[in-house]
Design a protein around this motif. Structure first.
Motif, mmCIF file in Angstrom:
data_model
loop_
_atom_site.group_PDB
_atom_site.id
_atom_site.type_symbol
_atom_site.label_atom_id
_atom_site.label_comp_id
_atom_site.label_asym_id
_atom_site.label_seq_id
_atom_site.Cartn_x
_atom_site.Cartn_y
_atom_site.Cartn_z
ATOM 1 N N THR A 113 10.429 3.994 0.864
ATOM 2 C CA THR A 113 10.850 3.802 -0.456
ATOM 3 C C THR A 113 10.051 3.804 -1.589
ATOM 4 O OG1 THR A 113 10.709 1.350 -0.012
ATOM 5 C CG2 THR A 113 12.678 2.485 0.586
ATOM 6 N N LYS A 114 8.808 3.893 -1.219
ATOM 7 C CA LYS A 114 7.348 3.959 -1.871
ATOM 8 C C LYS A 114 6.487 5.022 -1.551
ATOM 9 C CE LYS A 114 5.145 -0.090 -3.955
ATOM 10 N NZ LYS A 114 4.514 -1.244 -4.035
ATOM 11 N N GLY A 115 6.147 5.899 -2.350
ATOM 12 C CA GLY A 115 5.252 6.934 -2.088
ATOM 13 C C GLY A 115 3.843 6.512 -1.590
ATOM 14 N N LEU A 116 3.322 7.584 -0.912
ATOM 15 C CA LEU A 116 1.948 7.196 -0.581
ATOM 16 C C LEU A 116 1.000 6.980 -1.474
ATOM 17 C CD1 LEU A 116 -0.270 7.435 2.092
ATOM 18 C CD2 LEU A 116 -0.412 9.825 1.768
ATOM 19 N N GLY A 123 -3.356 -0.940 -3.164
ATOM 20 C CA GLY A 123 -4.149 -1.431 -2.136
ATOM 21 C C GLY A 123 -3.365 -1.812 -0.834
ATOM 22 N N GLU A 124 -2.251 -1.350 -0.539
ATOM 23 C CA GLU A 124 -1.277 -1.930 0.517
ATOM 24 C C GLU A 124 -1.906 -1.022 1.795
ATOM 25 O OE1 GLU A 124 2.904 -1.535 -0.035
ATOM 26 O OE2 GLU A 124 2.735 -1.658 -2.259
ATOM 27 N N ASN A 125 -1.395 -1.561 2.843
ATOM 28 C CA ASN A 125 -1.794 -0.967 4.032
ATOM 29 C C ASN A 125 -0.974 0.376 4.320
ATOM 30 O OD1 ASN A 125 -1.973 -0.193 6.814
ATOM 31 N ND2 ASN A 125 -1.854 -2.408 7.487
ATOM 32 N N LEU A 126 -1.472 1.323 4.370
ATOM 33 C CA LEU A 126 -0.643 2.667 4.510
ATOM 34 C C LEU A 126 -0.010 3.089 5.671
ATOM 35 C CD1 LEU A 126 -3.302 5.252 2.914
ATOM 36 C CD2 LEU A 126 -1.387 3.679 1.902
#
Length: 177
Positions: A113-116, A123-126
């Motif tokens: 729901t959110k792009g890479l 800064g999120e955990n990918l």
């Protein structure tokens, strides 16, 4: 005698069998053997935790037989499903006899729901699944196996993002009719 061999570890197995007269079975694996058992759940102490077991069914005439092995699928091992074209080579140890054999695969589509790039910039955990949505319904693909060596091909839609989400496999089933 039926040999069940899988790249996935067996979690549970059971048998439905009907025939002319009593149906008795024996099952053996590297863990041990159980003799003179009837249809129903196979002993966990023989089949649970193995990749292969042999089942011998005895009766005067066998009218129907269903062997069900529930396996634990590790998401890190193959076969796994990918967005796009999936091609599996299906092989049998010997020639197929009368009746039909189907391979059935069930999975649930998933999408980010959110792009890479957006996740990276914030800064999120990918690699976590916080921004992955999964379909409510399963998709089931079924193919009749007509020869000992068959290719099963099916397409899984891509989610259109820069980091496609892999579908969640639910089961692989061989169905003899």
């Amino acid at each position: 005698v039926i040999t069940m061999r899988s790249p996935f570890v067996v979690a549970h197995a059971d048998v439905e069998a009907r025939g002319d007269g009593p149906v008795t079975m024996s099952v053996q694996s590297r863990l041990g053997k159980a003799d003179n058992i009837g249809p129903g759940a196979l002993p966990d102490n023989v089949v649970r935790g193995v990749y292969e077991y042999q089942l011998a069914v005895k009766c005067r005439r066998l009218d129907s037989l269903k062997v069900h092995s529930l396996v634990q699928h590790n998401r890190s091992c193959r076969p796994f499903l990918v967005p796009g074209r999936n091609t599996w080579d299906v092989k049998a140890d010997g020639p197929l006899r009368s009746g039909k054999l189907h391979l059935e695969v069930a999975y649930r589509l998933r999408r980010h729901t959110k792009g890479l790039k957006e996740r990276f910039k914030s800064g999120e955990n990918l690699y976590d699944n916080r921004h992955v949505k999964e379909d409510d319904k399963s998709t089931v693909v079924r193919k009749e196996i007509k020869a000992a060596g068959t290719k099963m091909m099916f397409d899984i839609p891509e989610d259109g993002t820069d980091d496609p989400a892999y579908p969640r496999m639910e089961y692989i089933s061989y169905i003899a009719e």
